[in-house]
Motif scaffolding. Structure first.
Motif, PDB file in Angstrom:
ATOM      1  N   PHE A 296       0.860  -1.049   0.009  1.00 49.75           N
ATOM      2  CA  PHE A 296       0.016  -0.005  -0.073  1.00 49.75           C
ATOM      3  C   PHE A 296       0.789   1.279   0.092  1.00 49.75           C
ATOM      4  N   HIS A 297       0.135   2.308  -0.009  1.00 47.23           N
ATOM      5  CA  HIS A 297       1.002   3.621  -0.245  1.00 47.23           C
ATOM      6  C   HIS A 297       2.180   3.732  -1.131  1.00 47.23           C
ATOM      7  N   ASN A 298       1.746   3.377  -2.580  1.00 45.00           N
ATOM      8  CA  ASN A 298       2.714   3.342  -3.535  1.00 45.00           C
ATOM      9  C   ASN A 298       3.767   2.326  -3.512  1.00 45.00           C
ATOM     10  N   VAL A 299       3.549   1.274  -2.898  1.00 43.19           N
ATOM     11  CA  VAL A 299       4.437   0.097  -2.875  1.00 43.19           C
ATOM     12  C   VAL A 299       4.209  -0.505  -4.179  1.00 43.19           C
ATOM     13  N   TYR A 300       3.085  -0.924  -4.507  1.00 44.07           N
ATOM     14  CA  TYR A 300       2.868  -1.628  -5.709  1.00 44.07           C
ATOM     15  C   TYR A 300       1.521  -0.958  -6.398  1.00 44.07           C
ATOM     16  N   PRO A 301       1.583   0.182  -6.862  1.00 41.62           N
ATOM     17  CA  PRO A 301       0.610   1.012  -7.495  1.00 41.62           C
ATOM     18  C   PRO A 301       0.608   0.559  -9.029  1.00 41.62           C
ATOM     19  N   TYR A 302      -0.497   0.962  -9.796  1.00 39.66           N
ATOM     20  CA  TYR A 302      -0.664   0.966 -11.206  1.00 39.66           C
ATOM     21  C   TYR A 302       0.458   1.998 -11.725  1.00 39.66           C
ATOM     22  N   THR A 303       0.676   1.916 -13.105  1.00 37.72           N
ATOM     23  CA  THR A 303       1.766   2.740 -13.568  1.00 37.72           C
ATOM     24  C   THR A 303       1.565   4.211 -13.478  1.00 37.72           C
ATOM     25  N   TRP A 304       0.502   4.695 -13.137  1.00 39.73           N
ATOM     26  CA  TRP A 304       0.294   6.108 -13.089  1.00 39.73           C
ATOM     27  C   TRP A 304       0.540   6.414 -11.309  1.00 39.73           C
ATOM     28  N   GLY A 305       0.670   5.533 -10.329  1.00 46.44           N
ATOM     29  CA  GLY A 305       0.899   5.846  -9.236  1.00 46.44           C
ATOM     30  C   GLY A 305      -0.366   6.208  -8.443  1.00 46.44           C
ATOM     31  N   ALA A 321     -10.430  -8.295  -4.908  1.00 45.72           N
ATOM     32  CA  ALA A 321      -9.530  -7.411  -4.655  1.00 45.72           C
ATOM     33  C   ALA A 321      -8.393  -7.554  -5.311  1.00 45.72           C
ATOM     34  N   ILE A 322      -7.647  -6.528  -6.134  1.00 41.71           N
ATOM     35  CA  ILE A 322      -6.637  -6.678  -6.887  1.00 41.71           C
ATOM     36  C   ILE A 322      -5.376  -6.064  -6.282  1.00 41.71           C
ATOM     37  N   TYR A 323      -4.201  -6.720  -5.926  1.00 38.67           N
ATOM     38  CA  TYR A 323      -3.097  -6.053  -5.127  1.00 38.67           C
ATOM     39  C   TYR A 323      -2.151  -6.866  -5.752  1.00 38.67           C
ATOM     40  N   ALA A 324      -0.701  -6.621  -4.733  1.00 35.04           N
ATOM     41  CA  ALA A 324       0.440  -7.060  -5.127  1.00 35.04           C
ATOM     42  C   ALA A 324       1.224  -7.510  -3.701  1.00 35.04           C
ATOM     43  N   THR A 325       1.805  -8.405  -3.818  1.00 37.20           N
ATOM     44  CA  THR A 325       2.535  -8.704  -2.191  1.00 37.20           C
ATOM     45  C   THR A 325       4.050  -8.894  -2.741  1.00 37.20           C
ATOM     46  N   ASN A 326       4.921  -8.783  -1.576  1.00 42.02           N
ATOM     47  CA  ASN A 326       6.299  -9.107  -1.413  1.00 42.02           C
ATOM     48  C   ASN A 326       6.365 -10.774  -2.020  1.00 42.02           C
ATOM     49  N   GLN A 327       5.361 -11.535  -1.047  1.00 43.67           N
ATOM     50  CA  GLN A 327       5.595 -12.966  -1.287  1.00 43.67           C
ATOM     51  C   GLN A 327       5.334 -13.349  -2.839  1.00 43.67           C
ATOM     52  N   ASN A 328       4.555 -12.539  -3.588  1.00 44.50           N
ATOM     53  CA  ASN A 328       4.386 -12.947  -4.978  1.00 44.50           C
ATOM     54  C   ASN A 328       5.444 -11.992  -5.863  1.00 44.50           C
ATOM     55  N   ALA A 329       6.211 -11.682  -5.204  1.00 44.27           N
ATOM     56  CA  ALA A 329       7.513 -10.749  -5.935  1.00 44.27           C
ATOM     57  C   ALA A 329       6.702  -9.628  -6.680  1.00 44.27           C
ATOM     58  N   GLY A 330       5.876  -8.990  -5.928  1.00 45.31           N
ATOM     59  CA  GLY A 330       5.016  -7.731  -6.710  1.00 45.31           C
ATOM     60  C   GLY A 330       4.298  -8.019  -7.735  1.00 45.31           C
ATOM     61  N   ASN A 331       3.999  -9.189  -8.121  1.00 42.50           N
ATOM     62  CA  ASN A 331       2.966  -9.511  -9.132  1.00 42.50           C
ATOM     63  C   ASN A 331       1.509  -9.561  -8.583  1.00 42.50           C
ATOM     64  N   ILE A 332       0.751  -9.411  -9.474  1.00 41.42           N
ATOM     65  CA  ILE A 332      -0.616  -9.155  -9.116  1.00 41.42           C
ATOM     66  C   ILE A 332      -1.153 -10.541  -8.479  1.00 41.42           C
ATOM     67  N   VAL A 333      -2.150 -10.256  -7.458  1.00 40.98           N
ATOM     68  CA  VAL A 333      -2.885 -11.237  -6.781  1.00 40.98           C
ATOM     69  C   VAL A 333      -4.054 -10.938  -6.833  1.00 40.98           C
ATOM     70  N   ILE A 334      -5.048 -12.179  -6.941  1.00 42.43           N
ATOM     71  CA  ILE A 334      -6.576 -11.658  -7.343  1.00 42.43           C
ATOM     72  C   ILE A 334      -7.183 -12.429  -6.072  1.00 42.43           C
ATOM     73  N   SER A 335      -8.127 -11.685  -5.279  1.00 48.28           N
ATOM     74  CA  SER A 335      -8.592 -12.279  -4.213  1.00 48.28           C
ATOM     75  C   SER A 335     -10.242 -12.064  -4.286  1.00 48.28           C
ATOM     76  N   GLN A 336     -10.736 -13.138  -4.222  1.00 48.99           N
ATOM     77  CA  GLN A 336     -12.119 -13.070  -3.942  1.00 48.99           C
ATOM     78  C   GLN A 336     -12.784 -12.921  -2.527  1.00 48.99           C
ATOM     79  N   LEU A 337     -13.590 -11.843  -2.230  1.00 50.96           N
ATOM     80  CA  LEU A 337     -13.904 -11.418  -0.917  1.00 50.96           C
ATOM     81  C   LEU A 337     -15.293 -11.524  -0.616  1.00 50.96           C
ATOM     82  N   ASN A 338     -15.375 -11.862   0.538  1.00 51.62           N
ATOM     83  CA  ASN A 338     -16.935 -11.888   1.104  1.00 51.62           C
ATOM     84  C   ASN A 338     -17.652 -10.624   1.324  1.00 51.62           C
TER      85      ASN A 338
END
Length: 441
Positions: A296-305, A321-338
């Motif tokens: 969060f806070h511009n760690v893994y933003p889209y290209t426009w920040g 929710a679409i985001y990225a993690t260090n565990q996935n090397a900054g690649n996109i993670v897709i999560s289905q939420l309740n």
């Protein structure tokens, strides 16, 4: 109203299901003539039979809706096929003597031809679909006849077997209708500029689960240092600037990737990976939860920040929710939420770098990712949560105002809502539907 079933029967003789295509307002009508009440109505099997008849009635109505939709699309595709054949002949003629024609005219015809070519496989598929609908209608008629016969002599037919037949047909019908609502993204057209307002960055949206009469619009300007959500009763009011209400959120939001879903606003709390669910009806926070490991806070933003690390979205399947993690090397993670608790129900790790993505959106459980937020952007990558597979795509779209900071799909409108450099615009999407029967492997 034209009736599909034509056999007349009096209420004294037994049940009879009638169904019709449409009334003048376009609504599907289904009518049942019921027998007079007698002592048998208290019998357990009679009650079970009535329940089965009601289920057949509902399925008959659904089949008519499905049939109308398929036949309408089928007629449209047939018409397109005729036009395509005519264009093809004309195109060949022009090919033979194109030097004598203006280049522009030749190019126009060629583009029209290219647009019609994808309709060939669609036509063949709709022919198959029409046969499938006919089969469903025949099974409904058979079941209705059997049930009418049983009404005269309770117990003459095995109830459990009949019950299983109804359940099987109901399941198949529901599966078929679900497949009709979803499809693979083939094309993006537009945009249509709805309004020019606000800063360079922001978000605007409608609720995909709202009723047809509820066309409220919500407007959230800027990607940070703001807590004010503006509401408009309709697109018309939004264009004219006639606000109906404003909401002062308890927290500032981060980014522009918010979503309204089933009457609540879901957004990323500023300087955190916490997701907030806020009810517009009560004006209260209904749930909040940290999205584990999400940058969060511009760690893994889209290209426009713009603090666009966490992107919340909804499609025909639910909330994502679409985001990225260090565990996935900054690649996109897709999560289905309740949607109630915000708990992660399931996640998929992709191999696409979040920082290389311009924007993304979900359609029918598939994530589509653009390769830029600037001019020349296109949908470059897709990941299916159904098959856990990805593919590289090439679906261009017109970035009319050169800078996109929000791009979200609305399943009710079948459109992409976008914030394009201070302009609120809409893109239309073309989906390719594939319906498989039980015989398909």
């Amino acid at each position: 109203v034209k009736r599909i079933s034509s056999t007349q029967i009096s209420p004294k003789e037994g049940w009879q299901v009638y169904s019709s295509a449409q009334d003048p307002d376009g609504r599907c009508i289904c009518t049942v003539v019921a027998p007079e009440q007698n002592l048998c109505s208290r019998d357990a099997k009679s009650r079970q039979l009535r329940q089965l008849l009601e289920k057949v009635q509902n399925m008959s109505q659904s089949i008519e809706v499905l049939n109308l939709r398929t036949q309408r699309d089928f007629q449209y595709v047939l018409k397109m096929e005729t036009q395509m054949k005519g264009l093809k002949a004309k195109f060949r003629q022009i090919e033979d003597d194109r030097k004598t024609l203006m280049t522009k005219h030749f190019q126009d015809l060629k583009e029209k031809m290219d647009e019609l070519l994808p309709l060939i496989p669609v036509l063949e598929q709709y022919k198959t679909d029409a046969k499938l609908i006919t089969q469903f209608k025949e099974e409904i008629r058979n079941l209705s006849a059997v049930l009418t016969g049983i009404q005269e002599e309770i117990g003459a037919y095995d109830y459990e077997e009949l019950h299983q037949r109804v359940l099987s047909l109901d399941t198949r019908l529901r599966d078929c209708m679900k497949k009709l609502t979803c499809g693979k993204l083939m094309k993006i057209t537009g945009p249509v500029t709805v309004k020019t307002s606000g800063t360079r960055f922001g978000a605007w949206m409608t609720d995909p689960l709202a009723s047809k009469k509820n066309n409220r619009v919500w407007y959230m300007d800027s990607y940070t240092n703001n807590k004010i959500v503006r509401e408009y009763k309709s697109i018309t009011d939004f264009v004219s600037g006639a606000e109906s209400r404003t909401y002062n959120l308890p927290f500032k939001w981060a980014g522009t990737n918010h979503v309204v879903y089933n009457g609540s606003l879901y957004f990323n709390k500023y300087q955190s990976n916490i997701i907030i669910k806020y009810s517009f009806d009560t004006g209260r926070v209904l749930a909040q939860r940290s999205l584990e490991y999400a940058g969060f806070h511009n760690v893994y933003p889209y290209t426009w920040g713009g603090f666009s690390d966490i992107d919340l979205m909804a499609d025909e399947i639910g909330l994502w929710a679409i985001y990225a993690t260090n565990q996935n090397a900054g690649n996109i993670v897709i999560s289905q939420l309740n949607q109630d608790t915000l708990e992660v129900m399931k996640s998929w790790s992709t191999g696409y770098p979040k920082r290389s993505a311009g924007e993304s959106f979900m359609i029918c459980g598939t994530l589509y990712v653009t390769n830029s937020h600037l001019t020349g952007a296109k949908v470059y990558y897709s990941y299916s949560t159904k098959t856990s597979t990805y593919e590289y795509t090439d679906i261009p779209f017109h970035n009319q105002y050169f800078h996109i900071s929000m791009l979200d799909y609305n399943a009710r409108d079948r459109a992409l809502y976008a914030w394009n450099n201070g302009h609120q615009v809409l893109f239309n999407v073309t989906l390719f539907h594939i319906i498989k029967t039980e015989d398909d492997t």
